[in-house]
Design an enzyme around this catalytic site. Structure first.
Site, PDB file in Angstrom:
ATOM      1  N   ARG A  21       0.933  -1.230   0.133  1.00 59.82           N
ATOM      2  CA  ARG A  21       0.105   0.076   0.070  1.00 59.82           C
ATOM      3  C   ARG A  21       0.826   1.216  -0.080  1.00 59.82           C
ATOM      4  O   ARG A  21       1.503   1.484   0.810  1.00 59.82           O
ATOM      5  CB  ARG A  21      -0.854  -0.021   1.279  1.00 59.82           C
ATOM      6  CG  ARG A  21      -1.663   1.385   1.359  1.00 59.82           C
ATOM      7  CD  ARG A  21      -2.760   1.185   2.573  1.00 59.82           C
ATOM      8  NE  ARG A  21      -3.275   2.205   2.803  1.00 59.82           N
ATOM      9  CZ  ARG A  21      -3.165   3.190   3.836  1.00 59.82           C
ATOM     10  NH1 ARG A  21      -2.560   2.804   4.902  1.00 59.82           N
ATOM     11  NH2 ARG A  21      -3.918   4.551   3.970  1.00 59.82           N
TER      12      ARG A  21
ATOM     13  N   GLU B 284      -7.469   8.308   6.558  1.00 60.14           N
ATOM     14  CA  GLU B 284      -7.832   8.995   7.846  1.00 60.14           C
ATOM     15  C   GLU B 284      -8.192  10.476   7.668  1.00 60.14           C
ATOM     16  O   GLU B 284      -7.747  11.196   8.271  1.00 60.14           O
ATOM     17  CB  GLU B 284      -6.408   8.895   8.746  1.00 60.14           C
ATOM     18  CG  GLU B 284      -5.855   7.535   8.968  1.00 60.14           C
ATOM     19  CD  GLU B 284      -4.704   7.443   9.981  1.00 60.14           C
ATOM     20  OE1 GLU B 284      -4.267   8.507  10.107  1.00 60.14           O
ATOM     21  OE2 GLU B 284      -4.204   6.428  10.205  1.00 60.14           O
TER      22      GLU B 284
ATOM     23  N   ASN C 275      -7.343   1.778  10.073  1.00 56.03           N
ATOM     24  CA  ASN C 275      -5.927   1.846  10.666  1.00 56.03           C
ATOM     25  C   ASN C 275      -6.304   1.966  12.215  1.00 56.03           C
ATOM     26  O   ASN C 275      -6.902   2.658  12.652  1.00 56.03           O
ATOM     27  CB  ASN C 275      -5.446   3.347  10.137  1.00 56.03           C
ATOM     28  CG  ASN C 275      -5.091   3.264   8.622  1.00 56.03           C
ATOM     29  OD1 ASN C 275      -4.981   2.390   8.258  1.00 56.03           O
ATOM     30  ND2 ASN C 275      -4.360   4.457   8.356  1.00 56.03           N
TER      31      ASN C 275
ATOM     32  N   HIS D 193      -3.166  10.885   1.007  1.00 58.99           N
ATOM     33  CA  HIS D 193      -2.760  10.833   2.313  1.00 58.99           C
ATOM     34  C   HIS D 193      -1.900  11.962   2.759  1.00 58.99           C
ATOM     35  O   HIS D 193      -0.771  12.106   2.980  1.00 58.99           O
ATOM     36  CB  HIS D 193      -1.461   9.718   2.269  1.00 58.99           C
ATOM     37  CG  HIS D 193      -1.169   8.996   3.399  1.00 58.99           C
ATOM     38  ND1 HIS D 193      -1.491   7.691   3.649  1.00 58.99           N
ATOM     39  CD2 HIS D 193      -0.939   9.358   4.538  1.00 58.99           C
ATOM     40  CE1 HIS D 193      -0.989   7.195   4.986  1.00 58.99           C
ATOM     41  NE2 HIS D 193      -0.764   8.307   5.569  1.00 58.99           N
TER      42      HIS D 193
ATOM     43  N   GLU E 137      -3.420  -0.172   8.215  1.00 53.56           N
ATOM     44  CA  GLU E 137      -2.234   0.000   8.974  1.00 53.56           C
ATOM     45  C   GLU E 137      -2.338  -0.512  10.403  1.00 53.56           C
ATOM     46  O   GLU E 137      -3.367  -0.393  11.047  1.00 53.56           O
ATOM     47  CB  GLU E 137      -2.135   1.687   9.088  1.00 53.56           C
ATOM     48  CG  GLU E 137      -1.485   2.348   7.946  1.00 53.56           C
ATOM     49  CD  GLU E 137      -1.434   3.991   8.140  1.00 53.56           C
ATOM     50  OE1 GLU E 137      -1.226   4.136   9.369  1.00 53.56           O
ATOM     51  OE2 GLU E 137      -1.743   4.509   7.274  1.00 53.56           O
TER      52      GLU E 137
ATOM     53  N   TYR F 232      -4.299   1.596  15.960  1.00 52.25           N
ATOM     54  CA  TYR F 232      -2.982   1.275  16.759  1.00 52.25           C
ATOM     55  C   TYR F 232      -3.229   1.272  18.250  1.00 52.25           C
ATOM     56  O   TYR F 232      -2.377   0.396  18.777  1.00 52.25           O
ATOM     57  CB  TYR F 232      -2.189   2.782  16.537  1.00 52.25           C
ATOM     58  CG  TYR F 232      -1.667   3.038  15.076  1.00 52.25           C
ATOM     59  CD1 TYR F 232      -0.281   2.401  15.070  1.00 52.25           C
ATOM     60  CD2 TYR F 232      -2.461   3.591  14.326  1.00 52.25           C
ATOM     61  CE1 TYR F 232       0.286   2.492  13.535  1.00 52.25           C
ATOM     62  CE2 TYR F 232      -1.556   3.687  13.024  1.00 52.25           C
ATOM     63  CZ  TYR F 232      -0.557   3.187  12.612  1.00 52.25           C
ATOM     64  OH  TYR F 232      -0.012   3.242  11.486  1.00 52.25           O
TER      65      TYR F 232
HETATM   66  C1  PNW Z   1      -1.116   7.414  10.717  1.00 53.01           C
HETATM   67  N1  PNW Z   1      -3.752  10.124  16.206  1.00 53.01           N
HETATM   68  O1  PNW Z   1      -1.313   8.599  11.301  1.00 53.01           O
HETATM   69  C2  PNW Z   1      -0.949   7.351   9.396  1.00 53.01           C
HETATM   70  O2  PNW Z   1      -1.893   6.991   8.387  1.00 53.01           O
HETATM   71  C3  PNW Z   1       0.504   7.409   8.911  1.00 53.01           C
HETATM   72  O3  PNW Z   1       0.999   8.180   8.011  1.00 53.01           O
HETATM   73  C4  PNW Z   1       1.571   7.649  10.346  1.00 53.01           C
HETATM   74  O4  PNW Z   1       2.455   7.405  10.037  1.00 53.01           O
HETATM   75  C5  PNW Z   1       0.883   6.450  11.256  1.00 53.01           C
HETATM   76  O5  PNW Z   1      -0.386   6.660  11.329  1.00 53.01           O
HETATM   77  C6  PNW Z   1       1.705   6.704  12.534  1.00 53.01           C
HETATM   78  O6  PNW Z   1       1.237   7.827  13.142  1.00 53.01           O
HETATM   79  C7  PNW Z   1      -1.828   8.920  12.755  1.00 53.01           C
HETATM   80  O7  PNW Z   1      -3.531  11.084  16.634  1.00 53.01           O
HETATM   81  C8  PNW Z   1      -1.474   9.952  13.064  1.00 53.01           C
HETATM   82  O8  PNW Z   1      -4.721   9.510  16.806  1.00 53.01           O
HETATM   83  C9  PNW Z   1      -2.204  10.422  14.268  1.00 53.01           C
HETATM   84  C10 PNW Z   1      -3.217   9.714  14.609  1.00 53.01           C
HETATM   85  C11 PNW Z   1      -3.590   8.630  14.204  1.00 53.01           C
HETATM   86  C12 PNW Z   1      -3.081   8.084  13.094  1.00 53.01           C
END
Ligand code: PNW
Length: 458
Positions: free
Chosen positions: A75, A165, A293, A119, A366, A295
């Site tokens: 991707r 996002e 995505n 993006h 992601e 995390y």
């Molecule tokens: C994502 N938050 O960004 C992006 O899609 C990527 O480009 C980035 O490198 C990756 O996650 C890691 O940060 C985010 O604040 C940035 O919740 C901030 C947030 C979530 C995703």
């Protein structure tokens, strides 16, 4: 034993501004990120993506690496300003050639391209001359740009993601002002989001009417953390649900049901724009799959305004609009980004999505782990990252066993890269970058992926 089905899609992901470099090469126009990075103190150490990891010039070597590590899918995103330097009008053939060559190289190596059309690197001209995502016309500019992409790449690209996002664009770009274009407001995020959703829907409509012969799929990628009620008090359970609706429902409800969540309408009044009936029709069912995505996880509790107030804009949206207090559990391990490691949160979020949106095909586009890796004797022993991946993939596997239609998984990221406001100080890659020489070195986690992809599990 953990086994995935043989058609499970194993991929890894990147984005244009974070890796390409070549910021003004071969006719590329400036983007809002090129320009945001020139403002002092917006980016850690005042770094920028001018050189990135020079993927623009090293793409062949990078595809070879992907291949050697066994990935079936890759991707990446297209930089709008490379294709249209002014955001509209003239097309830059050299920009087209770069992506065309990259796509050919991937296909030659049996790697399926998954292409994100946006993006975050909006052409600067659209920001300065047209107010970027605040202008309703942006949806037609986006439509014109994606049309070029479908025409030029759609013979070979069969997996499209319109936006990455939109929550981040709206909240971090227009709410907190920590990402480009750096604006702070409590109403602009909702307006920008409105236009992002319409731009997505228009792009999909175009693809579904004029490019059906290409026989591809198209969808959107949203990001969401899990929100776990802090206690079993009804107010906290409701707060967690509300937080999810303000985070993910904000974008996914229009796409699956045609309109914003009722709780957002109730709480935001006139700050939440309204879709017309025609727009609702356009937006409803405008994603072939659910791109996610994910995390991390936080506890959510009702904010009864009696005590602690987190920041005005909490992680998760504009917190004063939600009356939700978010906290982390000290028992949860932390990444170098202060995101907690909570694999069961991934499971619960997948379950929540499946239930609310009627069991769609889901792709995790992601998931990954930040740490401060170091190279020792030519190796990077990122065992914490490896462990993160193993645990999150276990959660994914359990979800699949319980009937959730998770079809693929993309590790973020293929490389250490420009981590937006954090610059190069934070490493998310499964391949290490030495920023002096730009040499790529596989980390232990990349070697682990190679093994598990080969065996479809472990
Ligand atoms: C994502 N938050 O960004 C992006 O899609 C990527 O480009 C980035 O490198 C990756 O996650 C890691 O940060 C985010 O604040 C940035 O919740 C901030 C947030 C979530 C995703």
């Amino acid at each position: 034993m953990i086994k995935f089905s043989t058609d499970f899609i194993w991929g890894t992901a990147t984005s244009a501004y974070q890796i390409e470099g070549a910021h003004n090469a071969d006719g590329k126009g400036p983007s809002i990120w090129d320009s945001f990075c020139t403002i002092p103190n917006r980016i850690k150490n005042n770094e920028n993506g001018n050189v990135g990891i020079d993927h623009y010039h090293r793409y062949k070597e990078d595809v070879a690496l992907l291949k050697s590590q066994g990935f079936k899918a890759y991707r990446f995103s297209i930089s709008w300003a490379r294709i249209m330097p002014e955001g509209k009008g003239k097309v830059n053939e050299e920009g087209i050639a770069f992506y065309s060559n990259l796509i050919d190289e991937l296909i030659k190596n049996d790697i399926v391209p998954w292409v994100t059309l946006y993006h975050w690197d909006l052409p600067l001209a659209l920001e300065m001359e047209n107010d970027g995502w605040l202008n309703p016309n942006i949806a037609s500019y986006f439509e014109d740009y994606v049309k070029i992409c479908f025409e030029r790449f759609g013979d070979r690209v069969k997996n499209w993601i319109t936006l990455n996002e939109p929550w981040v664009v709206a909240i971090l770009g227009y709410g907190q002002g920590v990402f480009a274009p750096g604006r702070s407001s409590n109403s602009e995020p909702y307006l920008a989001a409105h236009h992002l959703i319409l731009a997505h829907a228009k792009a999909v409509k175009l693809y579904k009417t004029s490019f059906t012969h290409q026989k591809g799929t198209i969808g959107i990628t949203n990001n969401c953390d899990w929100r776990e009620p802090l206690t079993d008090k009804p107010a906290d359970i409701e707060a967690a649900e509300r937080a999810l609706l303000f985070f993910l429902g904000w974008f996914a409800d229009p796409i699956y049901f045609g309109d914003y969540p009722q709780v957002m309408k109730d709480r935001l009044g006139d700050r939440l724009p309204k879709f017309t009936e025609d727009e609702k029709e356009l937006i409803k069912n405008s994603s072939d799959f659910f791109g996610l995505n994910h995390y991390t996880t936080m506890y959510a509790a009702e904010d009864d305004h009696s005590g602690i107030k987190s920041s005005v804009y909490g992680n998760g949206g504009i917190s004063e609009d939600q009356d939700v207090i978010l906290t982390q559990d000290e028992a949860w391990p932390l990444t170098a980004f202060n995101w907690s490691v909570v694999p069961w949160g991934c499971y619960k979020l997948l379950e929540w999505i499946s239930k609310r949106y009627n069991n769609p095909d889901i792709y995790i586009t992601e998931n990954g782990f930040a740490c401060n890796d170091t190279l020792e004797n030519g190796e990077v022993n990122d065992l914490e990252r490896l462990d993160y991946y193993r645990q999150y993939l276990e959660a994914c596997n359990e979800a699949i066993e319980n009937g959730i239609k998770l079809k693929g998984y993309f590790a973020w990221s293929l490389f250490d890269n420009f981590e937006w406001a954090s610059g190069y100080s934070v490493r998310f890659g499964i391949n290490y970058i030495d920023y002096k020489t730009l040499k790529r070195t596989p980390k232990a986690s990349a070697l682990w992926f190679k093994k598990i992809i080969k065996n479809n599990g472990w």
